[in-house]
Design an enzyme around this catalytic site. Sequence first.
Site, PDB file in Angstrom:
ATOM      1  CD  GLU A 100     -18.551 -25.181 -17.243  1.00  0.00           C
ATOM      2  OE1 GLU A 100     -17.939 -25.573 -16.341  1.00  0.00           O
ATOM      3  OE2 GLU A 100     -18.225 -24.319 -18.119  1.00  0.00           O
ATOM      4  CE1 TYR A 141     -25.196 -15.236 -11.426  1.00  0.00           C
ATOM      5  CE2 TYR A 141     -23.082 -13.894 -11.991  1.00  0.00           C
ATOM      6  CZ  TYR A 141     -24.288 -14.148 -11.116  1.00  0.00           C
ATOM      7  OH  TYR A 141     -24.933 -12.951 -10.644  1.00  0.00           O
ATOM      8  CB  ALA A 167     -18.565 -11.965 -15.022  1.00  0.00           C
ATOM      9  CG  HIS A 173     -20.373 -22.034 -12.879  1.00  0.00           C
ATOM     10  ND1 HIS A 173     -19.496 -22.047 -13.819  1.00  0.00           N
ATOM     11  CD2 HIS A 173     -20.733 -23.417 -12.493  1.00  0.00           C
ATOM     12  CE1 HIS A 173     -19.037 -23.218 -14.010  1.00  0.00           C
ATOM     13  NE2 HIS A 173     -19.927 -23.829 -13.449  1.00  0.00           N
ATOM     14  CB  ALA A 211     -12.895 -17.061  -6.118  1.00  0.00           C
ATOM     15  CG  HIS A 266      -6.138 -16.894 -12.997  1.00  0.00           C
ATOM     16  ND1 HIS A 266      -5.568 -15.092 -13.378  1.00  0.00           N
ATOM     17  CD2 HIS A 266      -7.237 -16.688 -13.457  1.00  0.00           C
ATOM     18  CE1 HIS A 266      -6.739 -14.738 -13.757  1.00  0.00           C
ATOM     19  NE2 HIS A 266      -7.931 -15.543 -13.711  1.00  0.00           N
ATOM     20  CD  GLN A 304     -14.623 -26.881 -29.482  1.00  0.00           C
ATOM     21  OE1 GLN A 304     -14.653 -27.748 -29.984  1.00  0.00           O
ATOM     22  NE2 GLN A 304     -14.533 -27.485 -28.105  1.00  0.00           N
TER      23      GLN A 304
END
Length: 285
Positions: free
Chosen positions: A15, A47, A49, A75, A125, A149, A212
């Site tokens: 990615e 992408y 949002a 995406h 989604a 999630h 990170q």
Amino acid sequence: MIKDKYNKKTIFSCEVFPPKRNDDIYDIFKTLDEIKLLNPDFISVTYGAGGSNSKKTATIAAYIQNICEVDALAHMTAVGLDESALVTLLNELKKKRVNNILALRGDKPRDMSEEDFERRYYKHASDLISVIKEKSDMYIAAACYPEIHPESKSKEEDIKYLKLKADLGADSFITQMFFDNDILYRFLEDIRKAGINVPIHAGIMPITKVNQLGTSVTLSGSSVPKKLSNLIAKYGENPDDMKKAGTEYAINQVKDLINHGIDGIHIYSMNKSDVTTEIYKAAIA
Ligand code: FAD
């Protein structure tokens, strides 16, 4: 099409994300030229949002597809799209010969009010998936969460909506990052039991910098096992040692996943080809 690759033992993908500054787009092209040498089965492009960088996503996906000649997975988020914007985006991708989409809901962008977020045209989604399925012949991937999630009330609810995404046409799932393979194995057992049988691509995030943890990992809600936090405590002060130890951790994760017959390995490259190459050579090639 990515679909045609599933006769391989393990699908390998990466990615990348569009750079913030327009001038940096050439850096990502250079990274892609290097990642291409690993012969990945596909490369996905994130992408923003709300659509802030949707043009860049399409441009980078076109570069992957047509210049690198690697399948591009673009995406796309429900946040920021209504039907007409979705059709425009689908047409634009089609024109660029990009035939694979990762359909997501997206999170609330910083500059969007809570009301606008709640009023979004496509709620989930799953709504995007059914419309993309109806309007195109795109390959559709979606996201899944081995640790559920953060907004899901329970594991059962999380799996229920995951199944809905598969039933509506998701061809595969890419997982949120995780650092404990046992969590993924339990998740796989649960979703297979629930009748979700599409391929699962394990999302691997090499932790090569301490910061990170403060950014992507915290936002993802993924838990950090003791073994990884010990590495960070030991090597965190020294960037070279941290990079080496974090890459080694990811290599061991990938080797174990492949031994367990995972369908796909998806490396969150963070736009760096060197770590991705090292993981590929040590664990996948
Ligand atoms: P959904 O599938 O809509 O799920 C969100 C929540 O709603 C879950 O709790 C779910 O259980 C519930 N739910 C799902 N469907 C329904 C339904 N029909 N009715 C009621 N509840 C439902 N974000 C970006 O902005 N850009 C990116 O490029 C990006 N790439 C990503 C790539 C991967 C591999 C992953 C794992 C995440 C990515 N994200 C990206 C983040 C993603 O947008 C967020 O995690 C977001 O909060 C949820 O997106 P989703 O598609 O999983 O949402």
